[in-house]
Motif scaffolding. Structure first.
Motif, mmCIF file in Angstrom:
data_model
loop_
_atom_site.group_PDB
_atom_site.id
_atom_site.type_symbol
_atom_site.label_atom_id
_atom_site.label_comp_id
_atom_site.label_asym_id
_atom_site.label_seq_id
_atom_site.Cartn_x
_atom_site.Cartn_y
_atom_site.Cartn_z
ATOM 1 N N THR A 287 -36.847 39.573 9.359
ATOM 2 C CA THR A 287 -36.900 40.321 8.100
ATOM 3 C C THR A 287 -36.577 39.437 6.908
ATOM 4 O OG1 THR A 287 -36.232 42.304 9.304
ATOM 5 C CG2 THR A 287 -36.028 42.341 6.916
ATOM 6 N N GLY A 288 -35.570 38.592 7.069
ATOM 7 C CA GLY A 288 -35.229 37.680 5.984
ATOM 8 C C GLY A 288 -36.347 36.698 5.683
ATOM 9 N N PHE A 289 -37.020 36.226 6.712
ATOM 10 C CA PHE A 289 -38.137 35.300 6.504
ATOM 11 C C PHE A 289 -39.290 36.007 5.788
ATOM 12 C CE2 PHE A 289 -42.191 33.598 8.082
ATOM 13 C CZ PHE A 289 -42.103 32.310 7.587
ATOM 14 N N MET A 290 -39.597 37.222 6.204
ATOM 15 C CA MET A 290 -40.685 37.958 5.561
ATOM 16 C C MET A 290 -40.346 38.293 4.116
ATOM 17 S SD MET A 290 -41.888 40.520 8.631
ATOM 18 C CE MET A 290 -43.093 41.285 7.552
ATOM 19 N N PHE A 291 -39.091 38.545 3.837
ATOM 20 C CA PHE A 291 -38.704 38.837 2.459
ATOM 21 C C PHE A 291 -38.873 37.604 1.574
ATOM 22 C CE2 PHE A 291 -35.425 39.031 -0.872
ATOM 23 C CZ PHE A 291 -35.856 40.164 -1.532
ATOM 24 N N ARG A 292 -38.526 36.441 2.078
ATOM 25 C CA ARG A 292 -38.711 35.229 1.278
ATOM 26 C C ARG A 292 -40.194 34.926 1.062
ATOM 27 N NH1 ARG A 292 -34.164 33.656 4.393
ATOM 28 N NH2 ARG A 292 -35.559 32.749 5.989
ATOM 29 N N GLY A 301 -45.616 42.027 -3.603
ATOM 30 C CA GLY A 301 -45.305 41.669 -2.227
ATOM 31 C C GLY A 301 -43.944 42.187 -1.801
ATOM 32 N N VAL A 302 -42.971 42.106 -2.714
ATOM 33 C CA VAL A 302 -41.632 42.614 -2.390
ATOM 34 C C VAL A 302 -41.682 44.123 -2.201
ATOM 35 C CG1 VAL A 302 -39.262 42.845 -3.238
ATOM 36 C CG2 VAL A 302 -40.542 40.723 -3.634
ATOM 37 N N LEU A 303 -42.434 44.817 -3.044
ATOM 38 C CA LEU A 303 -42.548 46.258 -2.915
ATOM 39 C C LEU A 303 -43.219 46.634 -1.599
ATOM 40 C CD1 LEU A 303 -42.194 49.052 -4.194
ATOM 41 C CD2 LEU A 303 -44.429 48.733 -5.316
ATOM 42 N N PHE A 304 -44.270 45.912 -1.249
ATOM 43 C CA PHE A 304 -44.942 46.203 0.016
ATOM 44 C C PHE A 304 -44.011 45.965 1.201
ATOM 45 C CE2 PHE A 304 -47.346 44.544 3.655
ATOM 46 C CZ PHE A 304 -48.144 45.636 3.950
ATOM 47 N N PHE A 305 -43.236 44.901 1.146
ATOM 48 C CA PHE A 305 -42.300 44.621 2.240
ATOM 49 C C PHE A 305 -41.241 45.711 2.350
ATOM 50 C CE2 PHE A 305 -38.147 42.904 3.488
ATOM 51 C CZ PHE A 305 -38.428 42.494 4.779
ATOM 52 N N GLY A 306 -40.767 46.199 1.213
ATOM 53 C CA GLY A 306 -39.763 47.264 1.241
ATOM 54 C C GLY A 306 -40.308 48.532 1.869
ATOM 55 N N VAL A 307 -41.530 48.887 1.520
ATOM 56 C CA VAL A 307 -42.127 50.093 2.092
ATOM 57 C C VAL A 307 -42.350 49.926 3.583
ATOM 58 C CG1 VAL A 307 -44.197 51.549 2.053
ATOM 59 C CG2 VAL A 307 -43.192 50.758 -0.091
ATOM 60 N N PHE A 308 -42.781 48.741 3.988
ATOM 61 C CA PHE A 308 -43.037 48.501 5.412
ATOM 62 C C PHE A 308 -41.739 48.537 6.216
ATOM 63 C CE2 PHE A 308 -43.422 45.428 8.922
ATOM 64 C CZ PHE A 308 -44.445 46.014 9.638
ATOM 65 N N GLY A 310 -38.943 50.027 5.390
ATOM 66 C CA GLY A 310 -38.406 51.384 5.382
ATOM 67 C C GLY A 310 -39.117 52.279 6.368
ATOM 68 N N ALA A 311 -40.424 52.113 6.487
ATOM 69 C CA ALA A 311 -41.170 52.931 7.442
ATOM 70 C C ALA A 311 -40.748 52.636 8.877
ATOM 71 C CB ALA A 311 -42.671 52.677 7.262
ATOM 72 N N ILE A 312 -40.551 51.361 9.166
ATOM 73 C CA ILE A 312 -40.106 51.006 10.519
ATOM 74 C C ILE A 312 -38.714 51.570 10.795
ATOM 75 C CG2 ILE A 312 -39.471 49.071 12.010
ATOM 76 C CD1 ILE A 312 -41.684 47.462 10.774
ATOM 77 N N ALA A 313 -37.830 51.478 9.804
ATOM 78 C CA ALA A 313 -36.478 51.999 9.992
ATOM 79 C C ALA A 313 -36.487 53.506 10.180
ATOM 80 C CB ALA A 313 -35.611 51.626 8.782
ATOM 81 N N LEU A 314 -37.329 54.214 9.407
ATOM 82 C CA LEU A 314 -37.393 55.667 9.544
ATOM 83 C C LEU A 314 -37.954 56.063 10.904
ATOM 84 C CD1 LEU A 314 -37.024 58.426 8.209
ATOM 85 C CD2 LEU A 314 -39.348 58.208 7.265
ATOM 86 N N ALA A 315 -38.938 55.321 11.354
ATOM 87 C CA ALA A 315 -39.520 55.634 12.661
ATOM 88 C C ALA A 315 -38.505 55.368 13.773
ATOM 89 C CB ALA A 315 -40.778 54.812 12.876
ATOM 90 N N THR A 316 -37.749 54.323 13.614
ATOM 91 C CA THR A 316 -36.746 54.001 14.636
ATOM 92 C C THR A 316 -35.654 55.057 14.689
ATOM 93 O OG1 THR A 316 -37.193 51.645 14.291
ATOM 94 C CG2 THR A 316 -35.159 52.217 15.441
ATOM 95 N N ILE A 317 -35.199 55.478 13.518
ATOM 96 C CA ILE A 317 -34.126 56.471 13.475
ATOM 97 C C ILE A 317 -34.588 57.809 14.035
ATOM 98 C CG2 ILE A 317 -32.655 57.793 11.905
ATOM 99 C CD1 ILE A 317 -32.530 55.333 10.118
#
Length: 415
Positions: A287-292, A301-308, A310-317
């Protein structure tokens, strides 16, 4: 006409001499005593052996021209003043001296202080329950890994589930002690020093001391460890610098972790939580590598990474029913249980009769911590390094004052 020479006067001839044989003794002639009111008569010349009169001596006059000095006193020898002698303080006895107040005799026979010492307490069960979310996450991770092996995946999963028994396997314990805890086997001289103390501790606890292995850590700090199900390790400092009574208190504390089940439950929970921990660290790194990388493509790009993400975290939870959220709070809960297990181990050592020795060890630990804080303050330019509330919540050991407070019922004299 020639005058004849004068005739010498006639003196009475002595009729004899004293002490001469045949000579008559003539008593001396003394004048009669004077009468009152009359002047004393002139004493005629006495006989031959009369005592001559005593005349006063002439006074001594100073010689003209000579300088007169007053009589000088006789100089007394100068004695240098001596410093007052104070009683020298008696040096404290050496740690290994029998005169030390915390020295105990290790020559006694086997005595059982309590018949119910080996039992798993509630702290161990609570520790296992808190590791349950980590275990489930690790189970999911191992299930995903087993898919890579096709038909053998189920065997991989079962092998991981059965691997927890290695915690109680003696060779595996030795490997963990040697490589993870940096412990070593004691030398014959060290073993001859710590084994009598260990036998005394286990005799009071009513357990078999040969079921445990004694290890040594090459460290100059005061510490000890209870690992797996059969390992008790002490540092070189604790072995050489503590009286045997305080060393026995340290060992009794570690034995409390064993008989209470704290050692094996903590290691077992850590082992089953390890796949989930590894997966979490890999996820953080990716995650840190993708954010950089996304920052290179501007804010979109930062906005797209945040949405992606967040979606993974919501699906996991939603899939794991909120277990990831529980994992975020597990370190604080596990630290609280760890602090409780330390108090239980202190209680175990105090119940065996080592409360005064354990209090002395806690004081030395507190002094060691103060020295470390002073060193950090000096390295920080004199600015004190304050402990944050988060670090206090994550601490696995209670503070000095809390532990000493729980020892007070054992330190008070019995009435």
């Amino acid at each position: 006409m020639t005058q004849p020479p004068p005739t010498p006067p006639d003196y009475p001839e002595p009729t004899g001499r004293p002490h001469q044989p045949g000579a008559a003794q003539v008593p001396p002639q003394y004048p009669p005593p004077p009468y009152p009111g009359q002047p004393a008569p002139q004493t005629p010349p006495g006989p031959l052996f009369a005592v001559p009169p005593q005349y006063p001596q002439a006074p001594q006059y100073p010689t003209p021209g000579a300088q007169q000095y007053p009589p000088q006193p006789t100089p007394q020898p100068q004695i240098p003043p001596q410093a007052p002698q104070y009683p020298q303080p008696t040096p404290p006895p050496a740690p290994d001296s029998p005169l030390h107040p915390h020295h105990i005799s290790t020559d006694r026979g086997r005595t059982h202080v309590s018949a119910h010492q080996r039992r798993t307490d509630a702290t161990a069960f609570g520790n296992l329950l808190l590791y349950l979310p980590n275990f489930l996450c690790s189970l999911v991770v191992m299930g995903m890994v087993s898919l890579l092996f096709g038909g053998l995946g189920i065997l991989v999963l079962l092998a991981w589930l059965a691997s927890g028994a290695l915690v109680f396997h003696r060779p595996t314990e030795s490997a963990l002690a040697r490589h993870l805890l940096r412990l070593r086997y004691p030398t014959p001289q060290e073993r001859a020093k710590i084994e009598p103390v260990w036998r005394t501790v286990t005799a009071r606890a009513g357990v078999e001391g040969r079921n445990y292995e004694l290890w040594v850590e090459d460290s100059d700090s005061l510490n000890a460890v209870a690992a797996a199900g059969h390992i008790v390790g002490v540092t070189r400092f604790a072995m050489n610098q503590l009286p045997n009574g305080e060393l026995a208190a340290v060992m009794a504390h570690e034995l409390g972790h064993h008989v209470g089940g704290h050692a094996w439950s903590g290691l077992l929970g850590y082992w089953y939580a390890l796949p989930g921990r590894i997966a979490w660290r890999v996820l953080r790194a990716v995650t840190g590598f993708m954010f950089r990388v996304s920052r290179v493509f501007s804010c979109f790009g930062v906005l797209f990474f945040g949405v992606f993400a967040g979606a993974i975290a919501l699906a996991t939870i939603s899939t794991l029913y909120g277990l990831p959220l529980l994992i975020l709070g597990m370190p604080y809960a596990l630290a609280a249980v760890g602090r409780r297990s330390e108090l239980r181990a202190d209680q175990h050592a105090a119940a065996l009769g080592f409360a005064p020795m354990l209090a002395a060890v806690l004081e030395k630990l507190h002094h060691q911590e103060q020295q470390q804080i002073a060193a950090l303050t000096a390295a920080n330019g004199g600015t004190p390094v304050a402990e944050t509330p988060v670090s206090k919540l994550l601490s696995s050991h209670p503070d000095y004052y809390t532990r000493l407070h729980h020892l007070q019922p054992y330190l008070q004299p019995s009435r």
